[in-house]
Design a protein around this motif. Sequence first.
Motif, mmCIF file in Angstrom:
data_model
loop_
_atom_site.group_PDB
_atom_site.id
_atom_site.type_symbol
_atom_site.label_atom_id
_atom_site.label_comp_id
_atom_site.label_asym_id
_atom_site.label_seq_id
_atom_site.Cartn_x
_atom_site.Cartn_y
_atom_site.Cartn_z
ATOM 1 N N ILE A 1 0.834 -1.211 0.000
ATOM 2 C CA ILE A 1 0.000 0.000 0.000
ATOM 3 C C ILE A 1 0.862 1.253 0.000
ATOM 4 O O ILE A 1 0.602 2.211 -0.728
ATOM 5 N N VAL A 2 1.947 1.255 0.809
ATOM 6 C CA VAL A 2 2.804 2.438 0.899
ATOM 7 C C VAL A 2 3.449 2.756 -0.437
ATOM 8 O O VAL A 2 3.442 3.899 -0.911
ATOM 9 N N ILE A 3 4.023 1.724 -1.085
ATOM 10 C CA ILE A 3 4.701 1.971 -2.359
ATOM 11 C C ILE A 3 3.692 2.284 -3.454
ATOM 12 O O ILE A 3 3.898 3.169 -4.272
ATOM 13 N N LYS A 4 2.569 1.590 -3.456
ATOM 14 C CA LYS A 4 1.556 1.797 -4.483
ATOM 15 C C LYS A 4 0.981 3.209 -4.418
ATOM 16 O O LYS A 4 0.651 3.808 -5.445
ATOM 17 N N SER A 5 0.900 3.757 -3.209
ATOM 18 C CA SER A 5 0.293 5.071 -3.045
ATOM 19 C C SER A 5 1.095 6.175 -3.715
ATOM 20 O O SER A 5 0.563 7.241 -4.011
ATOM 21 N N VAL A 6 2.381 5.937 -3.962
ATOM 22 C CA VAL A 6 3.212 6.960 -4.603
ATOM 23 C C VAL A 6 3.595 6.566 -6.025
ATOM 24 O O VAL A 6 4.452 7.193 -6.637
ATOM 25 N N SER A 7 2.971 5.516 -6.544
ATOM 26 C CA SER A 7 3.404 5.013 -7.845
ATOM 27 C C SER A 7 2.400 5.250 -8.962
ATOM 28 O O SER A 7 2.572 4.755 -10.065
ATOM 29 N N ALA A 8 1.300 5.974 -8.692
ATOM 30 C CA ALA A 8 0.312 6.230 -9.742
ATOM 31 C C ALA A 8 0.925 7.083 -10.843
ATOM 32 O O ALA A 8 1.603 8.060 -10.593
ATOM 33 N N GLN A 9 0.715 6.690 -12.111
ATOM 34 C CA GLN A 9 1.295 7.390 -13.240
ATOM 35 C C GLN A 9 0.286 7.469 -14.366
ATOM 36 O O GLN A 9 -0.711 6.756 -14.385
ATOM 37 N N ASP A 10 0.584 8.340 -15.292
ATOM 38 C CA ASP A 10 -0.221 8.454 -16.506
ATOM 39 C C ASP A 10 -0.102 7.139 -17.278
ATOM 40 O O ASP A 10 0.978 6.740 -17.682
ATOM 41 N N THR A 11 -1.234 6.452 -17.491
ATOM 42 C CA THR A 11 -1.201 5.141 -18.114
ATOM 43 C C THR A 11 -0.758 5.171 -19.565
ATOM 44 O O THR A 11 -0.486 4.136 -20.144
ATOM 45 N N LEU A 12 -0.678 6.363 -20.142
ATOM 46 C CA LEU A 12 -0.258 6.437 -21.540
ATOM 47 C C LEU A 12 1.259 6.559 -21.674
ATOM 48 O O LEU A 12 1.800 6.433 -22.762
ATOM 49 N N LYS A 13 1.978 6.796 -20.562
ATOM 50 C CA LYS A 13 3.412 7.013 -20.615
ATOM 51 C C LYS A 13 4.172 5.755 -20.243
ATOM 52 O O LYS A 13 3.656 4.847 -19.622
ATOM 53 N N GLN A 14 5.444 5.767 -20.620
ATOM 54 C CA GLN A 14 6.330 4.693 -20.205
ATOM 55 C C GLN A 14 6.474 4.723 -18.694
ATOM 56 O O GLN A 14 6.699 5.771 -18.098
ATOM 57 N N GLU A 15 6.356 3.565 -18.065
ATOM 58 C CA GLU A 15 6.452 3.503 -16.618
ATOM 59 C C GLU A 15 7.893 3.660 -16.157
ATOM 60 O O GLU A 15 8.811 3.078 -16.734
ATOM 61 N N SER A 16 8.082 4.415 -15.110
ATOM 62 C CA SER A 16 9.393 4.470 -14.475
ATOM 63 C C SER A 16 9.494 3.419 -13.374
ATOM 64 O O SER A 16 10.592 2.966 -13.042
ATOM 65 N N TYR A 17 8.347 3.031 -12.806
ATOM 66 C CA TYR A 17 8.321 1.937 -11.844
ATOM 67 C C TYR A 17 6.888 1.447 -11.700
ATOM 68 O O TYR A 17 5.936 2.141 -12.067
ATOM 69 N N ASN A 18 6.728 0.239 -11.194
ATOM 70 C CA ASN A 18 5.394 -0.276 -10.904
ATOM 71 C C ASN A 18 5.433 -1.255 -9.750
ATOM 72 O O ASN A 18 6.509 -1.669 -9.287
ATOM 73 N N LEU A 19 4.267 -1.635 -9.309
ATOM 74 C CA LEU A 19 4.129 -2.509 -8.157
ATOM 75 C C LEU A 19 2.940 -3.429 -8.378
ATOM 76 O O LEU A 19 1.878 -2.985 -8.801
#
Length: 436
Positions: free
Chosen positions: A13-31
């Motif tokens: 939950i902690v990491i996911k809460s700061v990992s939201a990104q624009d779904t159209l862009k290349q991800e820099s990280y995911n969980l």
Amino acid sequence: MKKHLLFLILLFIVIKSVSAQDTLKQESYNLHFQQTIITQTNLPFAAPYTGKNSLLPAEQTETSLTTTIFYAHRLWKGAELHFDPELSGGAGLSSTLGVAGFPNGETFRVGGVQNKIYIARMYYKQNFEWGKEKDTIEDDADVLRGLKSKRYFSFAVGKFGMADFFDNNNFSHDPRGQFMNWALMDNGAWDYPANTRGYVIGLTTELGQPTWTLRFALTMVTTEANQSIWDGKVGKANTQTVEYEKRYAIGGQKGTLRLLGFLNNGKFGSYDAAIAQNPKAPNIDSTQAYGRHKYGFGINVDQYLTKDFGIFARAGWNDGHTETWFFTEIDRSLSFGGELKGSNWSRPDDEIGLAFIADGISPSHRQYLADGGYGFIIGDGQLSYGPELIAELYYKIDAYQKKFFLSPDYQFIINPAYNTVRGPVNVFGIRAHVEF
């Protein structure tokens, strides 16, 4: 168990809460997160004798649990870091003994009844690309969303699972969502390098082209069979694995052919030496010596016949002269089956799978077991040899928005541990799997 599980969920939950990104862009990280619980019961079966590594003939029920967090981080162009903490516990039927093609693939991650947290994967991956043809890579566990060239060279170094890179199959590779049997999640005759939880330390490389891929891995070996301490004498204890993958289409439907070869080197025991040393009660561990090898080959094919239905087959062979060290006691293996999506009955995310397995062992391996020898998976104290034959049927139900799945499962086992006077065995199971 609750404390360990709560820790993993909070970390997610902690990491996911700061990992939201624009779904159209290349991800820099995911969980990503998964939890799989498998409960299996075997009905009573006939057994005139039972050894220390036998499947117990009385009715029994066991449950396994695995919980994993998958974290992937893009460091710079082409570079990724992967870190996957995992929790596992519980047990397989008869402490995961007595069947070479064991019915619960998740028990390969279970090192003991008590739940424990450990690092499943921690590796660095570097990708070098060229050419203009691109594939769109979707977000997934240990997969970062973005574009990837169809022409590339990559390597990964660290701790990983060999099944993450080798012997893939669209319909028979993942016991968390497909068939549960060990001989269906991977080629049964491939004694693929791993510790007792299914992971290995090493280097793997991959050369990719639009229609084919070539892979090679060099990994370490444990000091004991099915254990977790790594042998520091890497010049004497190592494995090499190579795989060629060819992608094609027949009638517009995708198919893949994979050819696998492996060579394992280490301080292995010899079946023939153990029998010569003590014909009445051979002990293969007493014959262990450096300079011994196990080599083998495999073929693996999957083919879509329609967009909702596909078939697969695998065949494998190893020389069977030295003891099984990593996976399971199978020296010859053949499996085939199919998977059908539920689109025809308005359940497009459900699927039903049916598969058949025929496994065997080398003449030296047979004689060793017949003389009363034991491996780390099987051994009834004596043997009336016959091939181990298994059928598996499962139905996966999308219980909630492709995040929660329930899978009733049935397996029918003839000649468990290659013994014609024991069994047959009926195994009923239910799998609950959560992923997001």
